[in-house]
Design a protein around this motif. Structure first.
Motif, PDB file in Angstrom:
ATOM      1  N   ALA A 121       2.762  -1.320 -10.612  1.00  0.00           N
ATOM      2  CA  ALA A 121       4.044  -1.452  -9.896  1.00  0.00           C
ATOM      3  C   ALA A 121       5.179  -1.624 -10.894  1.00  0.00           C
ATOM      4  N   HIS A 122       4.922  -2.381 -11.935  1.00  0.00           N
ATOM      5  CA  HIS A 122       5.922  -2.602 -12.986  1.00  0.00           C
ATOM      6  C   HIS A 122       6.258  -1.265 -13.664  1.00  0.00           C
ATOM      7  N   LEU A 123       5.217  -0.477 -13.979  1.00  0.00           N
ATOM      8  CA  LEU A 123       5.459   0.801 -14.668  1.00  0.00           C
ATOM      9  C   LEU A 123       6.247   1.768 -13.791  1.00  0.00           C
ATOM     10  N   MET A 124       6.014   1.690 -12.486  1.00  0.00           N
ATOM     11  CA  MET A 124       6.647   2.659 -11.579  1.00  0.00           C
ATOM     12  C   MET A 124       8.154   2.457 -11.448  1.00  0.00           C
ATOM     13  N   THR A 181       0.740  10.148 -12.782  1.00  0.00           N
ATOM     14  CA  THR A 181      -0.669  10.024 -13.189  1.00  0.00           C
ATOM     15  C   THR A 181      -1.414   9.086 -12.237  1.00  0.00           C
ATOM     16  N   ILE A 182      -0.746   8.003 -11.850  1.00  0.00           N
ATOM     17  CA  ILE A 182      -1.382   7.036 -10.943  1.00  0.00           C
ATOM     18  C   ILE A 182      -1.680   7.714  -9.597  1.00  0.00           C
ATOM     19  N   PHE A 183      -0.709   8.524  -9.114  1.00  0.00           N
ATOM     20  CA  PHE A 183      -0.912   9.222  -7.833  1.00  0.00           C
ATOM     21  C   PHE A 183      -2.004  10.277  -7.957  1.00  0.00           C
ATOM     22  N   VAL A 184      -1.970  11.031  -9.075  1.00  0.00           N
ATOM     23  CA  VAL A 184      -2.940  12.126  -9.247  1.00  0.00           C
ATOM     24  C   VAL A 184      -4.359  11.556  -9.265  1.00  0.00           C
ATOM     25  N   ARG A 185      -4.537  10.435  -9.970  1.00  0.00           N
ATOM     26  CA  ARG A 185      -5.869   9.815 -10.023  1.00  0.00           C
ATOM     27  C   ARG A 185      -6.361   9.484  -8.618  1.00  0.00           C
ATOM     28  N   TYR A 186      -5.437   9.058  -7.784  1.00  0.00           N
ATOM     29  CA  TYR A 186      -5.814   8.705  -6.414  1.00  0.00           C
ATOM     30  C   TYR A 186      -6.175   9.965  -5.619  1.00  0.00           C
ATOM     31  N   PHE A 187      -5.264  10.960  -5.642  1.00  0.00           N
ATOM     32  CA  PHE A 187      -5.485  12.138  -4.797  1.00  0.00           C
ATOM     33  C   PHE A 187      -6.667  12.975  -5.282  1.00  0.00           C
ATOM     34  N   CYS A 188      -6.954  12.937  -6.599  1.00  0.00           N
ATOM     35  CA  CYS A 188      -8.070  13.745  -7.114  1.00  0.00           C
ATOM     36  C   CYS A 188      -9.417  13.059  -6.919  1.00  0.00           C
ATOM     37  N   ARG A 212       0.860  -1.187   0.000  1.00  0.00           N
ATOM     38  CA  ARG A 212       0.000   0.000   0.000  1.00  0.00           C
ATOM     39  C   ARG A 212       0.891   1.229   0.000  1.00  0.00           C
ATOM     40  N   LEU A 213       0.784   2.044  -1.052  1.00  0.00           N
ATOM     41  CA  LEU A 213       1.614   3.237  -1.108  1.00  0.00           C
ATOM     42  C   LEU A 213       1.123   4.224  -0.057  1.00  0.00           C
ATOM     43  N   PHE A 214       2.037   4.824   0.662  1.00  0.00           N
ATOM     44  CA  PHE A 214       1.736   5.712   1.796  1.00  0.00           C
ATOM     45  C   PHE A 214       0.860   4.992   2.822  1.00  0.00           C
ATOM     46  N   GLY A 215       0.938   3.674   2.859  1.00  0.00           N
ATOM     47  CA  GLY A 215       0.157   2.914   3.829  1.00  0.00           C
ATOM     48  C   GLY A 215      -1.311   2.781   3.465  1.00  0.00           C
ATOM     49  N   ARG A 216      -1.774   3.393   2.350  1.00  0.00           N
ATOM     50  CA  ARG A 216      -3.203   3.383   2.021  1.00  0.00           C
ATOM     51  C   ARG A 216      -3.493   3.050   0.565  1.00  0.00           C
ATOM     52  N   MET A 217      -2.782   3.710  -0.326  1.00  0.00           N
ATOM     53  CA  MET A 217      -3.162   3.651  -1.739  1.00  0.00           C
ATOM     54  C   MET A 217      -2.829   2.288  -2.358  1.00  0.00           C
ATOM     55  N   MET A 218      -3.791   1.768  -3.129  1.00  0.00           N
ATOM     56  CA  MET A 218      -3.563   0.464  -3.750  1.00  0.00           C
ATOM     57  C   MET A 218      -3.309   0.632  -5.251  1.00  0.00           C
ATOM     58  N   ALA A 219      -2.410  -0.171  -5.760  1.00  0.00           N
ATOM     59  CA  ALA A 219      -2.102  -0.141  -7.193  1.00  0.00           C
ATOM     60  C   ALA A 219      -2.127  -1.571  -7.711  1.00  0.00           C
ATOM     61  N   THR A 220      -2.157  -1.716  -9.024  1.00  0.00           N
ATOM     62  CA  THR A 220      -2.144  -3.068  -9.595  1.00  0.00           C
ATOM     63  C   THR A 220      -0.695  -3.537  -9.771  1.00  0.00           C
ATOM     64  N   ALA A 221      -0.539  -4.824 -10.086  1.00  0.00           N
ATOM     65  CA  ALA A 221       0.811  -5.356 -10.332  1.00  0.00           C
ATOM     66  C   ALA A 221       1.418  -4.664 -11.552  1.00  0.00           C
ATOM     67  N   TYR A 222       0.573  -4.368 -12.540  1.00  0.00           N
ATOM     68  CA  TYR A 222       1.097  -3.711 -13.743  1.00  0.00           C
ATOM     69  C   TYR A 222       1.542  -2.280 -13.424  1.00  0.00           C
ATOM     70  N   ARG A 238       9.493   9.926 -18.595  1.00  0.00           N
ATOM     71  CA  ARG A 238       8.243   9.310 -19.042  1.00  0.00           C
ATOM     72  C   ARG A 238       7.668   8.405 -17.942  1.00  0.00           C
ATOM     73  N   GLY A 239       8.575   7.635 -17.317  1.00  0.00           N
ATOM     74  CA  GLY A 239       8.145   6.729 -16.250  1.00  0.00           C
ATOM     75  C   GLY A 239       7.623   7.506 -15.058  1.00  0.00           C
ATOM     76  N   ARG A 240       8.338   8.591 -14.708  1.00  0.00           N
ATOM     77  CA  ARG A 240       7.909   9.392 -13.558  1.00  0.00           C
ATOM     78  C   ARG A 240       6.545  10.030 -13.832  1.00  0.00           C
ATOM     79  N   LEU A 241       6.319  10.442 -15.086  1.00  0.00           N
ATOM     80  CA  LEU A 241       5.020  11.048 -15.422  1.00  0.00           C
ATOM     81  C   LEU A 241       3.902  10.016 -15.297  1.00  0.00           C
ATOM     82  N   ARG A 242       4.221   8.786 -15.734  1.00  0.00           N
ATOM     83  CA  ARG A 242       3.204   7.726 -15.621  1.00  0.00           C
ATOM     84  C   ARG A 242       2.884   7.454 -14.153  1.00  0.00           C
ATOM     85  N   ALA A 243       3.944   7.420 -13.322  1.00  0.00           N
ATOM     86  CA  ALA A 243       3.722   7.182 -11.892  1.00  0.00           C
ATOM     87  C   ALA A 243       2.906   8.331 -11.309  1.00  0.00           C
TER      88      ALA A 243
END
Ligand SMILES: Cc1cc2nc3c(=O)[nH]c(=O)nc-3n(C[C@H](O)[C@H](O)[C@H](O)COP(=O)(O)OP(=O)(O)OC[C@H]3O[C@@H](n4cnc5c(N)ncnc54)[C@H](O)[C@@H]3O)c2cc1C
Length: 517
Positions: free
Chosen positions: A126-129, A142-149, A114-124, A135-140
């Protein structure tokens, strides 16, 4: 609490994605990894029922899977393997609010997942991160922004978008509720009930009460392995071994295996486990699994002589086997050490530490050893300092060409899945030359044991003479693994649990064909 991935060859999602597979290739691959230790009948049963099981669940329940793209089989060079992946599928994320109060019954994913002890991500995800490029950092991001927004996710105590094992269990739990199937929690099966040589039920402890449950058709044992049973581990497994290095759930106490043994069942592979290097983080209930750290550039694993003993990025089961082999040769590899440099720490996660963040407490409590020189790091870890300096120098020279002549780290597609694709030519290799250097201990842990009751192609429990015990089936880690000493790919533990559960249910109910509603 698991990753929820399952290994299903020739599944319909592969066909939809244009990935080719066939039962013959899957069988050839399983025969190659199991090296004659599992009957062809059982292997064939797995190969033919696995895709059926997934289709059945898709049509008749809330369970949905998606391909983890690029997740190769663990031995991509063997006959029948699928290097491009497709056989490893993971649960589609699931909205926890559909579960209502049943959500409370689901055990959380380990903190590490669980990222930050709470947020859940898929195995895929995790691979992208792992991609440290922009490019990789931007993709990561996006995953965080979707969660926080999404306040429904980020303001809830725990992420409401369930992924990994939580998504699988959530989907299964809702499907059971829809059908009105009762689930008795906090109920321990303690004894079998046998009449005229046939198993007819179980005695269970429910609160203060003992209840006898009579089975109309049969009993299917699915109570896990014995990872948490110290006495069984001492009796059956290579030494040293400890029940504190495992990440298996606390209830894996071997009850089902003991019940089977008491009524004359045979067992196999009791010395085996789903080995996984783990790290014991002070103050945490569960050890951390060391998965991605081994594949990312700028790290090595060494024994007390300072020598590498394995391809760090290899499937986790092999890394632990090599660790134990090195230890038994007198090289002091339990614990082994994961050595990293500053570049690694600034870019990549390491056990509980996020990239670039090293909480002081881990240095203060001795979990993380840090030093300005390799010699000093070796001294702190009680590693032979000449050995470690020589090994790091040798490693740095050879990786400059993108090659690891000693262990071929990064040559295989499976090594590269958790590598950093922005590092060329080899996403798993990079020098350790930026001080300070740091190290954590690695233990020969596991995800659970894989030895258990012998079963046939219908999942019926067998006696030593090969005859079935009428009325009794066993699946999952309480059954001797269909993977023998090996591990086909990610999902090769839950995959067989579900597939043989499906097979057992069909056989016990006298069904020969799956009926879709
Ligand atoms: C962190 C983590 C991640 C993992 N990720 C993956 C993955 O992505 N893919 C994969 O294939 N594998 C994964 N694994 C391994 C996988 O979770 C296990 O191998 C798998 O769950 C075993 O399934 P099982 O049905 O045999 O046992 P379990 O899933 O352990 O279930 C056994 C159940 O039986 C119950 N039980 C035990 N004793 C009794 C009793 N006497 N009476 C009644 N009930 C009892 C337990 O409480 C438990 O609920 C992971 C494991 C961990 C720890």
């Amino acid at each position: 609490m698991s990753g929820g991935a399952i290994w299903v060859p020739d599944n319909h999602l592969m066909k939809e994605a244009g990935l080719q597979d066939s039962p013959d290739e899957a069988l050839a691959y399983l025969q190659a990894i199991t090296e004659g230790r599992v009957s062809d009948d059982r292997l064939r049963a797995y190969v033919s029922a696995a895709p059926e099981m997934v289709r059945y669940l898709q049509k008749n329940s809330h369970v949905r899977f998606q391909i983890v793209r690029g997740y190769s089989d663990y031995y991509p060079d063997l006959p029948g393997a699928k290097p491009p992946g497709g056989r490893t599928i993971e649960p589609v994320p699931f909205n926890a609010r559909k579960l209502g109060r049943m959500r409370q019954q689901i055990r959380s994913l380990p903190r590490q997942a669980r990222l930050f002890g709470r947020m859940m991500a898929t195995a895929y995800d995790a691979h992208l991160m792992m991609d440290s490029s922009l490019r990789g950092r931007l993709r990561a991001a996006t995953i965080f922004v979707r969660y926080f927004c999404n306040p429904a996710r980020s303001l809830a105590g725990m992420d409401t978008r369930l992924t990994l094992g939580n998504a699988l269990i959530g989907r299964l739990r809702l499907s059971l509720a829809d059908r009105g199937i009762p689930v008795w929690l906090d109920t321990r099966a303690s004894q079998t009930i046998v009449e005229d040589g046939r198993l007819v039920g179980l005695e269970v402890e429910r609160g203060e009460k003992r209840v006898c449950i009579r089975a109309r058709k049969a009993v299917i044992l699915a109570a896990g392995g014995f990872a948490r049973n110290r006495a069984m581990r001492q009796k059956y497994q290579r030494q040293p071994v400890s029940d504190s290095w495992t990440v298996a759930c606390p209830e894996e106490t071997g009850d089902a295996i003991q019940m089977g043994l008491e009524i004359g069942a045979a067992v196999d592979f009791m010395d085996e486990a789903w080995w996984m290097p783990t790290s014991l983080v002070p103050g945490e209930d569960l050890p951390n699994m060391i998965i991605v750290e081994r594949s990312l550039p700028g790290s090595i694993i060494v024994n007390s002589l300072g020598k590498r003993f394995t391809n760090e990025a290899a499937p986790y089961i092999d890394v632990v086997k090599d660790q134990c082999a090195s230890h038994s040769q007198g090289c002091g590899a339990i614990p082994a050490y994961l050595i990293m440099d500053r570049r690694f720490r600034s870019r990549y996660p390491a056990s509980p530490m996020l990239p670039g963040l090293t909480p002081r407490k881990y240095i203060r409590n001795g979990y993380l050893k840090v030093a300005d020189t390799i010699e000093d790091l070796a001294r702190q870890c009680c590693i032979d300092s000449h050995g470690l300096v020589a090994e790091v120098n040798r490693f740095n020279q050879s990786v400059a060409n993108g090659r690891d002549p000693d262990f071929r780290r990064g040559d295989s597609l499976i090594d590269r899945f958790y590598g950093d694709p922005s590092v060329k030519p080899n996403p798993c290799l990079g020098p350790l030359d930026k001080p300070p250097y740091c190290a954590i201990e690695l233990w020969p842990g596991d995800l659970g044991t894989k030895g258990g009751l012998n079963t046939d192609a219908h999942a019926r429990v067998l006696r030593p003479n090969g005859s079935p015990i009428e009325g009794l089936y066993a699946v999952g880690n309480c059954a001797a693994s269909v993977m023998a000493h090996s591990y086909a790919g990610a999902g090769a533990t839950i995959g067989p649990s579900m597939v043989f559960g499906f097979i057992a249910a069909l056989h016990a109910s006298g069904e020969t064909k799956v009926t879709y509603t």
